[in-house]
Write a protein that holds these residues in place. Structure first.
Motif, PDB file in Angstrom:
ATOM      1  N   PRO A 179      42.217  43.604  49.664  1.00  0.00           N
ATOM      2  CA  PRO A 179      42.109  43.145  48.002  1.00  0.00           C
ATOM      3  C   PRO A 179      40.511  42.780  47.896  1.00  0.00           C
ATOM      4  N   ILE A 180      40.162  42.845  46.639  1.00  0.00           N
ATOM      5  CA  ILE A 180      38.896  42.733  46.220  1.00  0.00           C
ATOM      6  C   ILE A 180      38.910  41.219  45.231  1.00  0.00           C
ATOM      7  N   HIS A 181      38.264  40.205  45.071  1.00  0.00           N
ATOM      8  CA  HIS A 181      38.540  39.181  44.138  1.00  0.00           C
ATOM      9  C   HIS A 181      37.326  39.268  43.366  1.00  0.00           C
ATOM     10  N   SER A 218      44.573  53.159  35.710  1.00  0.00           N
ATOM     11  CA  SER A 218      45.893  53.059  36.043  1.00  0.00           C
ATOM     12  C   SER A 218      46.295  51.827  37.030  1.00  0.00           C
ATOM     13  N   MET A 219      45.532  50.862  36.967  1.00  0.00           N
ATOM     14  CA  MET A 219      45.692  49.456  37.345  1.00  0.00           C
ATOM     15  C   MET A 219      46.905  48.787  36.491  1.00  0.00           C
ATOM     16  N   VAL A 220      47.872  48.237  37.209  1.00  0.00           N
ATOM     17  CA  VAL A 220      48.984  47.425  36.773  1.00  0.00           C
ATOM     18  C   VAL A 220      48.717  46.290  36.787  1.00  0.00           C
ATOM     19  N   VAL A 221      49.040  45.548  35.668  1.00  0.00           N
ATOM     20  CA  VAL A 221      48.476  44.022  35.605  1.00  0.00           C
ATOM     21  C   VAL A 221      49.865  43.309  35.313  1.00  0.00           C
ATOM     22  N   ASP A 222      50.093  41.930  35.555  1.00  0.00           N
ATOM     23  CA  ASP A 222      51.292  41.344  35.050  1.00  0.00           C
ATOM     24  C   ASP A 222      51.074  40.672  33.872  1.00  0.00           C
ATOM     25  N   VAL A 261      42.688  38.958  41.692  1.00  0.00           N
ATOM     26  CA  VAL A 261      42.727  39.680  43.033  1.00  0.00           C
ATOM     27  C   VAL A 261      43.157  41.019  42.715  1.00  0.00           C
ATOM     28  N   LEU A 262      42.503  42.078  43.095  1.00  0.00           N
ATOM     29  CA  LEU A 262      42.826  43.336  42.894  1.00  0.00           C
ATOM     30  C   LEU A 262      43.250  44.190  44.339  1.00  0.00           C
TER      31      LEU A 262
END
Length: 153
Positions: free
Chosen positions: A2-4, A119-123, A135-136
């Protein structure tokens, strides 16, 4: 790994600060948020801490860096008004280090929008409250999922 990505903690109102804004420190609330962040992230295996050189950003991640026995590195690519593509590159370079980047409210939303467009999915919405963390989940140079952690205080 993860990258924060952290937005600097509360630093009071810009309009009430008479000196160079780059030197504006955290407010008492911001100091408490920085301590909360250190407690929250100290067990996450972070091995590199990078921040905008602005005082409020460095102060936000300094307690975490101290708890981990690390130095806070500063990068102009994370500063307020930075080129958004440069900021994104600085964040993504932290993949191998399970790193943390601290930046500003103009930079973080643009970095997140670029990752989401790739394409990053987020909630949920791309929030960025002061003292918050993204938090990636990054694998092979691609941000696959982003999770928002609101500020604790």
């Amino acid at each position: 790994m993860p990258i924060h990505v952290v937005r600097h903690a509360h630093a009071g109102k810009r309009s009430e600060w008479d000196d160079d804004d780059r030197l504006r420190p955290l407010s008492p609330r911001g100091v408490a948020q920085a301590a909360w962040l250190a407690d929250l992230l100290a067990g996450d295996g972070i091995t590199r801490v990078v921040s905008s050189p602005h005082t409020r950003c460095v102060q936000t991640v300094a307690p975490l860096a101290a708890a981990l026995g690390l130095e806070v590195e500063t990068s102009p690519r994370l500063t307020e008004g930075a080129d958004y593509d440069d900021a994104l590159a600085a964040v993504m370079e932290l993949e191998a280090d399970n790193g943390i980047a601290c930046s500003h409210g103009d930079v973080i939303p643009q970095v997140l929008r670029r990752l989401k467009a790739r394409s990053m999915v987020v909630d949920g919405p791309l929030l960025d409250q002061k003292g918050s963390v993204w938090v990636l989940d990054v694998r092979d140079g691609v941000a696959r999922h982003g999770r928002y952690v609101p500020p604790g205080l």
